[in-house]
Scaffold this motif. Structure first.
Motif, PDB file in Angstrom:
ATOM      1  N   TYR A 161       2.685   4.736  -1.588  1.00 39.02           N
ATOM      2  CA  TYR A 161       1.393   5.043  -2.201  1.00 39.02           C
ATOM      3  C   TYR A 161       1.626   5.497  -3.635  1.00 39.02           C
ATOM      4  N   ILE A 162       1.252   4.671  -4.597  1.00 38.61           N
ATOM      5  CA  ILE A 162       1.486   4.981  -6.000  1.00 38.61           C
ATOM      6  C   ILE A 162       0.225   5.610  -6.594  1.00 38.61           C
TER       7      ILE A 162
ATOM      8  N   SER B  31       4.944   8.889  -1.276  1.00 41.29           N
ATOM      9  CA  SER B  31       5.012   8.341   0.070  1.00 41.29           C
ATOM     10  C   SER B  31       4.169   9.243   0.965  1.00 41.29           C
TER      11      SER B  31
ATOM     12  N   LYS C 279      -3.300  10.141  -5.147  1.00 42.60           N
ATOM     13  CA  LYS C 279      -2.791   9.329  -4.045  1.00 42.60           C
ATOM     14  C   LYS C 279      -3.910   8.521  -3.384  1.00 42.60           C
ATOM     15  N   PRO C 280      -3.723   7.240  -3.217  1.00 38.05           N
ATOM     16  CA  PRO C 280      -4.706   6.455  -2.470  1.00 38.05           C
ATOM     17  C   PRO C 280      -4.737   6.914  -1.027  1.00 38.05           C
TER      18      PRO C 280
ATOM     19  N   PHE D 113      -2.797   4.426   5.006  1.00 33.67           N
ATOM     20  CA  PHE D 113      -3.134   3.558   6.130  1.00 33.67           C
ATOM     21  C   PHE D 113      -3.364   4.370   7.408  1.00 33.67           C
TER      22      PHE D 113
ATOM     23  N   GLY E 184      -2.155   2.395  -6.176  1.00 32.53           N
ATOM     24  CA  GLY E 184      -2.561   1.657  -4.993  1.00 32.53           C
ATOM     25  C   GLY E 184      -1.584   1.788  -3.859  1.00 32.53           C
ATOM     26  N   ARG E 185      -1.829   0.995  -2.839  1.00 29.57           N
ATOM     27  CA  ARG E 185      -1.015   1.009  -1.629  1.00 29.57           C
ATOM     28  C   ARG E 185      -0.119  -0.227  -1.614  1.00 29.57           C
TER      29      ARG E 185
END
Lengths: 183, 181
Positions: A50-51, A20, B10-11, B14, A114-115
């Motif tokens: 967030y994986i 996270s 981690k992507p 946002f 991804g998110r």
């Protein structure tokens, strides 16, 4: 030659974990998560997840606060655009004051790096969920996390998220488990 | 034929800012300094915080947390590692407004930023303006990669004259993607 994909070794993908925004929470001054009444009946709160690597989710889980009611509720996982509900607890009765509650994802679900978004809704504003909230100096922590809120008119989460600015500094303790063990 | 190895890690989130893992979040966590309202280090000083993007992202603007009192104007922008401002990635001069609350300003148009290393620049025109910040110590921020440039409130095209940070001021400043924030 077989292709080997990295698979997350962590059994838990939840708010407060590396998946996270733990450093953001720390920097923005949150303390220990604590129980707090749900801000408004049938309010849907959606937070990013967030994986980091492919992950097989077996359960959706959250941590209850002090339960009053008990209300109906739902917790669900959405794709990045919020246009697809990938997994859900279904509408269930909140149960177990002060302890985690989990619902099995039938067959599990494979999630790529991804998110994503996780959403939660409760049917009253007297029952509690364990949550993070901000320090006095950061009154609107939720703005820096990217929370979205929607008045849903019921205790079922929508199939798609209608994103809107969040007013509540309320980060529910929820996520996904890679294990099917009882929480 | 080489095998495709999908990316891990981690992507990019946002919202990406000073307390993110992609910036100085780990440093702030290590310092355990907490966050509180405090005055900006000096009038027209520009601070540059290192950020890393792992994917192309489209940022709508910048959000920051004001402190207990407001004064003057705020500016924010994105720079590359040579000190060159990214085209269109500036909010311009914005009057600071609202105490102990976030304030945000969109770029003139959303800005597409490719993966790579950048700096998130933040400046105040008034040394009495306050912001929510952690205090990490100048030396700590310096070795963590933070830069600064005096008399650079306007955040113009080149910050190549920047130097290592000498103050420990780490404000809550974030780039944001969602237009609905």
């Amino acid at each position: 030659m077989p292709l080997t994909l990295p698979i997350l070794s962590s059994e838990n993908v939840s708010v407060g974990t590396q998946h996270s925004f733990p450093y953001d929470l720390q920097g923005l001054g949150v303390g220990q998560p604590a129980t707090a009444t749900w801000p408004a009946a049938n309010l849907g709160i959606f937070i990013p997840l967030y994986i980091r690597a492919p992950f097989v989710a077996q359960q959706i889980e959250w941590v209850n606060g002090t339960i009053v009611g008990p209300p109906s509720m739902e917790v669900a996982l959405y794709n990045e655009a919020g246009t697809s509900k990938l997994a859900t607890s279904g509408v269930v009765t909140q149960a177990g004051s002060g302890v985690p509650q989990a619902v099995t994802i039938t067959g599990g679900i494979i999630l790529g790096r991804g998110r994503y978004w996780m959403g939660m809704v409760l049917g009253n504003n007297t029952s509690g969920i364990m949550r993070f909230t901000g320090a006095a100096a950061v009154a609107d922590l939720q703005k820096f996390i990217g929370n979205s809120e929607t008045a849903l008119g019921g205790t079922a989460l929508p199939s798609t998220i209608t994103f809107a600015s969040a007013a509540q500094a309320y980060i529910p303790l929820m996520g996904l488990s890679g294990l099917s063990l009882a929480v | 034929m080489p095998l495709y190895q999908p990316p891990t890690g981690k992507p990019s989130p946002f919202l990406l800012g000073t307390f993110s893992e992609e910036c100085l979040g780990a440093a702030a966590a290590a310092s355990k300094s907490g966050v509180a309202s405090n005055v900006f280090p000096s009038t027209n000083l520009a601070l540059f915080f290192p950020i890393t993007l792992t994917e192309t992202r489209t940022f709508t603007g910048v959000i920051w947390e004001n402190g207990a009192s407001v004064a003057g104007n705020v500016n924010a922008a994105i720079y590359d590692t040579t000190g060159a401002a990214l085209t269109g990635a500036t909010i311009g001069s914005v009057a600071q407004a609202g105490t102990t609350i976030s304030q945000k300003k969109a770029f003139a148009a959303p800005v597409v930023v490719p993966p790579g290393k950048y700096f998130l620049a933040f400046s105040s025109s008034d040394g009495t303006a306050t912001f929510a910040r952690s205090s990490l110590g100048g030396a700590f921020l310096r070795v963590a990669g933070v830069r600064q440039l005096a008399n650079f409130f306007a955040l113009t095209a080149s910050a190549a004259a920047w130097v290592g940070a000498t103050n420990g001021f780490l404000p809550a400043v974030y780039l944001y993607e969602p237009s609905w924030l």
